[in-house]
Scaffold this active site. Structure first.
Site, PDB file in Angstrom:
ATOM      1  CG  LEU A 240      31.614  -5.079   5.013  1.00 50.68           C
ATOM      2  CD1 LEU A 240      31.776  -6.402   4.267  1.00 50.68           C
ATOM      3  CD2 LEU A 240      31.047  -4.020   4.080  1.00 50.68           C
ATOM      4  CG  ASP A 241      25.756  -2.216   8.226  1.00 50.79           C
ATOM      5  OD1 ASP A 241      26.565  -1.586   8.924  1.00 50.79           O
ATOM      6  OD2 ASP A 241      24.939  -1.675   7.449  1.00 50.79           O
ATOM      7  CE1 TYR A 242      25.395 -10.761  13.620  1.00 52.57           C
ATOM      8  CE2 TYR A 242      23.105 -10.528  12.904  1.00 52.57           C
ATOM      9  CZ  TYR A 242      24.098 -11.243  13.553  1.00 52.57           C
ATOM     10  OH  TYR A 242      23.793 -12.432  14.135  1.00 52.57           O
TER      11      TYR A 242
ATOM     12  CE  LYS B 233      22.243  -2.421   5.592  1.00 51.29           C
ATOM     13  NZ  LYS B 233      22.550  -2.980   6.910  1.00 51.29           N
TER      14      LYS B 233
END
Ligand code: URA
Length: 247
Positions: free
Chosen positions: A114-116, A202
């Protein structure tokens, strides 16, 4: 090890098990990573370098880079990842990692990424086989996200995203995009995808000109984050583990 040198012929023989599976079961890495370690000569059985496909049993002394390896209990954990944590085991930039949130006596690692700045459901385990199963694109495991985007998502844009948009030169697989709520300024959507490309959600919104302001993973398959507190974690039940193994 088999004295007759027939290790490569069998996957299992009584209590014997293939070395790459034994190493994966011990939490060393995925079977493929373990094959690489064996091929690189990092693995010894009873003091000798071995071939890929070697069979071992519990009484064999297995070492990786000189360190004794033993069978480990399997851990299966669901974490509610908060923003501001990376999903790697170590970060070159010194940022906090999801492992800083978990206190268990074993080396576990995140299943996928998962992204930051993304929050939500993250599984962690030392079961390399299950981690591989859940992340391999062939298995098309659904991941569901709630996203808040700026502006209004039109019906045409929603359908475009569902049918597939081109990101990084490759079309995305069919997805499910549902509008949960919208006003002039924001739209809240539920997005289900079964691919796991980098920043996929995104970029899917970006492809229709929308910017994601907030992103949270709420489910993997039918396994839901539920009311788990942000930053909290829990052990999966036996039924949940069984469910994931059969996904
Ligand atoms: N898609 C994204 O864009 N980011 C994530 O963290 C997960 C899916």
């Amino acid at each position: 090890m088999r004295p007759d040198g027939a290790e490569h012929l069998l996957v299992r023989d009584g209590n014997m098990v293939r070395l790459n599976k034994f190493l994966a079961d011990c939490g060393v890495g995925s079977r493929r990573e373990c094959d690489r370690l064996i091929a690189d000569g990092a693995v010894q059985v009873n003091g000798k370098r071995v071939q890929p496909g070697t069979l071992v049993e519990d009484s064999d002394k297995v070492t990786v880079n000189g360190k004794r390896i033993a069978l480990q209990r399997k851990y299966y954990i669901m974490l509610h990842k908060p923003k501001g944590y990376v999903t790697t085991v170590k970060d070159d930039l010194g940022r906090k990692t999801v492992l800083d949130l978990i206190d268990i006596p074993a080396r576990i690692y995140p299943v996928g990424r998962l992204d930051y700045d993304t929050e939500g459901l993250l599984l962690l385990t030392n079961d390399g086989d299950l981690a591989n199963r859940l992340t391999h694109p062939r298995n098309e495991i659904n991941k569901t996200y709630v996203a808040r985007i700026s502006g209004m998502l039109t019906e045409a844009e929603r359908i475009t995203m569902e049918k597939g948009v081109t990101i990084d030169g490759v079309k995305t697989a069919p997805a499910r995009v549902r509008i949960l709520q919208q006003d002039k300024h924001h739209t809240r959507c539920e997005v289900t995808i079964h691919e796991g490309r980098n920043h996929q959600v995104k970029k899917m919104f970006e492809a229709v000109g929308k910017e994601v302001e907030f992103l949270k993973r709420v489910a993997v398959g039918d396994l839901r984050l539920g009311g788990l507190a942000r930053g909290g974690y829990r052990y999966l039940s036996d039924d949940e583990v069984e469910y994931l193994k059969n996904l």
